[in-house]
Design a protein around this motif. Structure first.
Motif, mmCIF file in Angstrom:
data_model
loop_
_atom_site.group_PDB
_atom_site.id
_atom_site.type_symbol
_atom_site.label_atom_id
_atom_site.label_comp_id
_atom_site.label_asym_id
_atom_site.label_seq_id
_atom_site.Cartn_x
_atom_site.Cartn_y
_atom_site.Cartn_z
ATOM 1 N N GLN A 239 20.399 70.579 16.547
ATOM 2 C CA GLN A 239 21.701 71.468 16.898
ATOM 3 C C GLN A 239 22.616 71.943 15.876
ATOM 4 O OE1 GLN A 239 23.922 68.220 18.657
ATOM 5 N NE2 GLN A 239 22.911 68.235 20.688
ATOM 6 N N LYS B 123 27.758 64.596 12.348
ATOM 7 C CA LYS B 123 27.246 65.744 11.739
ATOM 8 C C LYS B 123 27.668 66.323 10.374
ATOM 9 C CE LYS B 123 26.113 67.680 16.528
ATOM 10 N NZ LYS B 123 26.369 68.838 17.451
ATOM 11 N N TYR C 100 29.503 58.784 20.096
ATOM 12 C CA TYR C 100 28.345 58.057 19.834
ATOM 13 C C TYR C 100 28.446 56.509 19.923
ATOM 14 C CZ TYR C 100 23.744 56.475 18.466
ATOM 15 O OH TYR C 100 22.570 55.708 18.180
ATOM 16 N N TYR D 275 20.665 65.954 16.467
ATOM 17 C CA TYR D 275 21.811 66.524 15.749
ATOM 18 C C TYR D 275 21.567 67.467 14.520
ATOM 19 C CZ TYR D 275 24.622 62.843 17.964
ATOM 20 O OH TYR D 275 25.187 61.979 18.686
ATOM 21 N N THR E 18 17.956 60.403 17.259
ATOM 22 C CA THR E 18 19.229 61.220 17.589
ATOM 23 C C THR E 18 19.558 61.907 16.255
ATOM 24 O OG1 THR E 18 19.988 59.185 18.539
ATOM 25 C CG2 THR E 18 21.958 60.681 17.806
ATOM 26 N N ILE F 77 30.892 62.150 16.922
ATOM 27 C CA ILE F 77 29.958 63.009 16.757
ATOM 28 C C ILE F 77 29.991 64.012 15.511
ATOM 29 C CG2 ILE F 77 28.059 64.591 17.738
ATOM 30 C CD1 ILE F 77 28.111 62.962 20.176
#
Length: 499
Positions: free
Chosen positions: A489, A446, A432, A486, A482, A442
């Motif tokens: 996800q 996360k 990112y 995430y 963003t 990333i």
């Protein structure tokens, strides 16, 4: 009226790419993990009598295949200046990341996506570290009550072997769910016995305690005393890499400081990862394709696991027969010519297969050496936060190989490291880029986001805006949209549904 058909002839120029049988064979072998390759070799030898295994005296020269040439920072692949710089950076990163978040190391729990991204299993060991600890508990002289408490503590450990549940919470859980009224003093006594089990550091409640438990098992020496002083009295300076302050406070010279840094780097912040796969994972055994070893001086070596792969050669009898046929072409009968054609086909096929195996070996080693170089910090300290953003294109540019080739190499391959076993895909992640051009992993973002969500007050869950602000406070300037992406996800719903 009769119709007249007119035929026209046109000339067109087309560019078509065709792949040869040999290229197809190489791409197939490159994609195979080591055990599947061993099966393919056995099948090929059964089908082709011209292909056989070589004895030690007959082993062909594989000098061009770098499977036996370990990757090290001193290799000629990269200039020496960059190597020295990366060696120094890796040392600093090891100290920085090993001390990251004193009380809360990243926890890899549940979640289908996490299980797919990360598998930590020790080669040749099909037992979880929970089972191994329970076996050790079985050898202790304990009362039934003490054994029950210890077994509950073991099942309360996180995947990395640390205990992040408070003793008061464990006391409440035992009382509510197991009708066992155990005081925190009893649980603390049982935890002390658990921390005496192997490996050192198991059952620690923080990174600091984990490191101190490992240091305590060392033989008495001046070095041990200094290591304990640093972790006990200068832990903040240690995590922030303020070695000049530590050196000045303890009155150390440069050699002593360097020795301390080297020894502290050898400590394992995740003792559970070194024991085997975690509870809830499938209990199948995996054979690593690569073995990556980290030396005490920070260098990294890479080798291919070729224990199941025999050395191949073209059968000498077939080679001699082909030579005899070729030297007497004029006097050959039709039957002998057919035999010549058959022999040549088998010899060519055997040689082609041997060349494909060699190419696979070179391709895999070239790829693994590039990954070890790009992710050198992780192989030093085993901290997932040390993984830099890396995509297939990065490895392709460093190796000069095609993207599709790197993709095939990364498929279904595993790496045995000092920190456990990982799928090769584990080392790849997107990056990112912030507004100021900084590249962030990333995977790391996360991990921090998961920590924030799992640690939130469930009565007042954090909104995406709040999560974005908290990430910025920790050095991750991520936009709200963003964060939402995430979060989705990772399988976390919006704040109002997390109450």
């Amino acid at each position: 009226m009769a119709q007249i058909q007119i035929q026209e002839q046109k000339q067109e120029q087309r560019l078509q790419q065709t792949i040869s049988q040999q290229q197809l064979l190489v791409s197939q072998l490159v994609e195979m993990p080591v055990m599947q390759l061993a099966e393919r070799i056995n099948t090929e030898m059964n089908d082709n009598p011209a292909l056989e295994t070589a004895t030690e005296d007959e082993s062909p020269d594989y000098a061009d295949a770098p499977d036996s040439n370990d990757y090290q920072e001193s290799n000629d692949d990269y200039d020496s200046v960059r190597e020295r710089e990366e060696r120094a950076d890796a040392l600093d990163a090891a100290l920085e990341n090993i001390g990251r978040d004193d009380e809360d190391l990243p926890v890899y729990q549940g979640g289908h996506s996490v299980a797919e991204e990360r598998e930590e299993m020790v080669y040749g060991n099909a037992e979880s570290f929970y089972d191994q600890l329970l076996q050790q508990v079985g050898e202790l002289e304990l009362t039934q009550r003490e054994r029950y408490i210890m077994e509950y503590l073991i099942r309360s450990l996180d995947d990395d072997g640390l205990l992040r549940t408070s003793l008061s919470t464990i006391s409440d859980e035992l009382a509510i769910y197991h009708n066992l009224d155990a005081t925190t003093k009893e649980i603390e006594t049982a935890l002390g016995k658990l921390q005496e089990l192997d490996p050192a550091g198991i059952g620690a409640r923080s990174l600091r305690e984990c490191l101190l438990l490992q240091i305590a098992r060392r033989d008495d020496s001046r070095l041990k005393v200094l290591m304990q002083q640093i972790i006990t009295n200068y832990f903040d300076e240690f995590t922030k890499k303020h070695w000049d302050k530590i050196q000045q406070s303890l009155g150390l010279n440069d050699l002593q400081t360097e020795a301390l840094m080297r020894e502290l780097r050898r400590l394992n912040p995740k003792p559970g990862a070194s024991m085997g796969e975690v509870m809830g994972r499938s209990m199948h055994q995996i054979t690593p394709d690569f073995i990556v070893d980290t030396q005490d001086d920070g260098s990294v070596t890479c080798t291919l696991n070729n224990n199941e792969i025999p050395t191949l050669q073209v059968s000498q009898s077939f080679s001699d027969l082909l030579k005899d046929y070729q030297q007497n072409k004029e006097g050959l009968s039709r039957q002998m010519k057919e035999a010549l054609l058959y022999t040549k086909q088998k010899v060519d096929a055997a040689q082609g297969f041997i060349d494909a195996v060699k190419t696979r070996r070179r391709t895999l080693m070239l790829t693994m050496r590039a990954i070890a170089h790009l992710q050198h910090r992780f192989f030093e300290d085993g901290d997932e936060a040390s993984l830099r953003p890396m995509i297939l294109k990065d490895v392709a540019e460093k190796t000069g190989l095609d993207l599709s080739t790197i993709s095939r190499v990364s498929n279904s391959k595993y790496v045995q490291t000092r920190w456990g076993m990982f799928p090769l895909k584990f080392f790849f992640s997107d990056g990112y880029k912030t507004e100021n051009g900084e590249q962030l992993s990333i995977r790391e973002i996360k991990s921090v986001l998961r920590e924030l969500i799992e640690g939130e007050d469930k009565r007042k869950p954090l909104t995406d805006d709040t999560l974005s602000e908290k990430l910025k406070e920790r050095g991750y300037p991520i936009a709200r949209r963003t964060v939402a992406k995430y979060r989705e996800q990772m399988g976390f719903p919006v704040a109002r549904l997390r109450k």
